[in-house]
Design a protein around this motif. Sequence first.
Motif, PDB file in Angstrom:
ATOM      1  N   SER A 202      -7.895  10.601  -8.265  1.00 39.24           N
ATOM      2  CA  SER A 202      -7.763  10.264  -6.866  1.00 39.24           C
ATOM      3  C   SER A 202      -6.794   8.975  -6.631  1.00 39.24           C
ATOM      4  O   SER A 202      -6.741   8.152  -7.627  1.00 39.24           O
ATOM      5  N   ARG A 203      -6.521   8.483  -5.432  1.00 37.81           N
ATOM      6  CA  ARG A 203      -5.801   7.229  -5.378  1.00 37.81           C
ATOM      7  C   ARG A 203      -6.672   5.997  -5.688  1.00 37.81           C
ATOM      8  O   ARG A 203      -5.943   5.207  -6.339  1.00 37.81           O
ATOM      9  N   GLU A 204      -7.921   5.962  -5.490  1.00 37.84           N
ATOM     10  CA  GLU A 204      -8.654   5.182  -5.853  1.00 37.84           C
ATOM     11  C   GLU A 204      -8.942   5.019  -7.439  1.00 37.84           C
ATOM     12  O   GLU A 204      -8.957   3.807  -7.747  1.00 37.84           O
TER      13      GLU A 204
ATOM     14  N   PHE B 160       1.422   6.777  -6.892  1.00 35.09           N
ATOM     15  CA  PHE B 160       0.324   7.624  -7.006  1.00 35.09           C
ATOM     16  C   PHE B 160       0.569   9.063  -6.881  1.00 35.09           C
ATOM     17  O   PHE B 160       0.233   9.691  -7.973  1.00 35.09           O
ATOM     18  N   ARG B 161       1.430   9.207  -5.811  1.00 35.96           N
ATOM     19  CA  ARG B 161       2.094  10.686  -5.538  1.00 35.96           C
ATOM     20  C   ARG B 161       3.016  11.154  -6.905  1.00 35.96           C
ATOM     21  O   ARG B 161       2.956  12.288  -7.248  1.00 35.96           O
TER      22      ARG B 161
ATOM     23  N   ASP C 287       0.823  -1.150  -0.127  1.00 34.25           N
ATOM     24  CA  ASP C 287      -0.043  -0.001  -0.066  1.00 34.25           C
ATOM     25  C   ASP C 287       0.832   1.297  -0.015  1.00 34.25           C
ATOM     26  O   ASP C 287       0.434   2.158  -0.742  1.00 34.25           O
TER      27      ASP C 287
ATOM     28  N   THR D 256       0.974   4.112  -2.973  1.00 40.45           N
ATOM     29  CA  THR D 256       0.681   5.629  -2.588  1.00 40.45           C
ATOM     30  C   THR D 256       1.925   6.518  -2.990  1.00 40.45           C
ATOM     31  O   THR D 256       1.493   7.577  -3.581  1.00 40.45           O
ATOM     32  N   ARG D 257       3.100   6.046  -2.914  1.00 34.46           N
ATOM     33  CA  ARG D 257       3.921   6.667  -3.317  1.00 34.46           C
ATOM     34  C   ARG D 257       4.118   6.856  -4.826  1.00 34.46           C
ATOM     35  O   ARG D 257       4.248   7.794  -5.357  1.00 34.46           O
TER      36      ARG D 257
ATOM     37  N   PHE E 101      -6.631   6.030  -9.394  1.00 33.25           N
ATOM     38  CA  PHE E 101      -5.298   5.666  -9.933  1.00 33.25           C
ATOM     39  C   PHE E 101      -5.419   3.745  -9.732  1.00 33.25           C
ATOM     40  O   PHE E 101      -4.847   3.147 -10.609  1.00 33.25           O
ATOM     41  N   ILE E 102      -5.377   3.426  -8.734  1.00 33.01           N
ATOM     42  CA  ILE E 102      -5.772   1.890  -8.569  1.00 33.01           C
ATOM     43  C   ILE E 102      -6.853   1.252  -9.404  1.00 33.01           C
ATOM     44  O   ILE E 102      -6.575   0.128 -10.050  1.00 33.01           O
TER      45      ILE E 102
ATOM     46  N   LYS F  38       1.228  11.796 -10.148  1.00 33.39           N
ATOM     47  CA  LYS F  38       0.396  13.178  -9.966  1.00 33.39           C
ATOM     48  C   LYS F  38       1.385  14.296 -10.356  1.00 33.39           C
ATOM     49  O   LYS F  38       0.987  15.212 -11.127  1.00 33.39           O
TER      50      LYS F  38
END
Length: 206
Positions: A37-39, A12-13, A5, A9-10, A41-42, A16
């Motif tokens: 959003s992160r969601e 995703f950031r 996870d 997150t890394r 992205f996933i 972006k």
Amino acid sequence: MTLSDEEITRLFRAHKTVMQMLRDRGYLVLDFEIEQSREDFIGKYGEHMKREDLVIQKAKINGGSDQIFVFFPEESKVGVKTVKTFTDRMKSENVLSAILVVQQHLTPFARTCVAEISSRFYIEVFLEAELLVNISKHVLVPKHKLLTTEEKKTLLDRYTVKETQLPRIQVTDSVARYYGLKRGQVVKIIRQSETAGQYVTYRYVV
């Protein structure tokens, strides 16, 4: 290998920030790509995403053939073989610029390889950790705008100065790297001033 996870997150950031960076450089990036959003992205890349699936290819807003790739290498320390894989793809699609988002610094041989091919392919390297926060959004970083060749000539003629007489900014400066500035270019820097409204300066990239 499944990403944790924290790794997702890394990524995703970093992803972006890259999208924001490409838009700031004049590439065609849509609002939903920036606001993802992160969601989302996933949802796009899957819970078992691989870094190599995150490849970005963008063209300049003003059209033309100027395009760029962004690669997220799978291996933690990128070597020559991976660099050549990327340049082969760039060559086949006639794309001359690329950004590598790496987990660790390139191997010495890979760095040499990137330098040797710089006359044909312009490859920038960013550590994933450098892209977790968008430096251009920092309150202390003023707005930067790259001058076109014509704008640069007009500026130098207006003030009857040579470009080398302007204040300088190093090509290795973190803000210069964000905007993809190259030696010989001139950038306009717009600062907000409580007394003057806006305060404009120009820097020559060295």
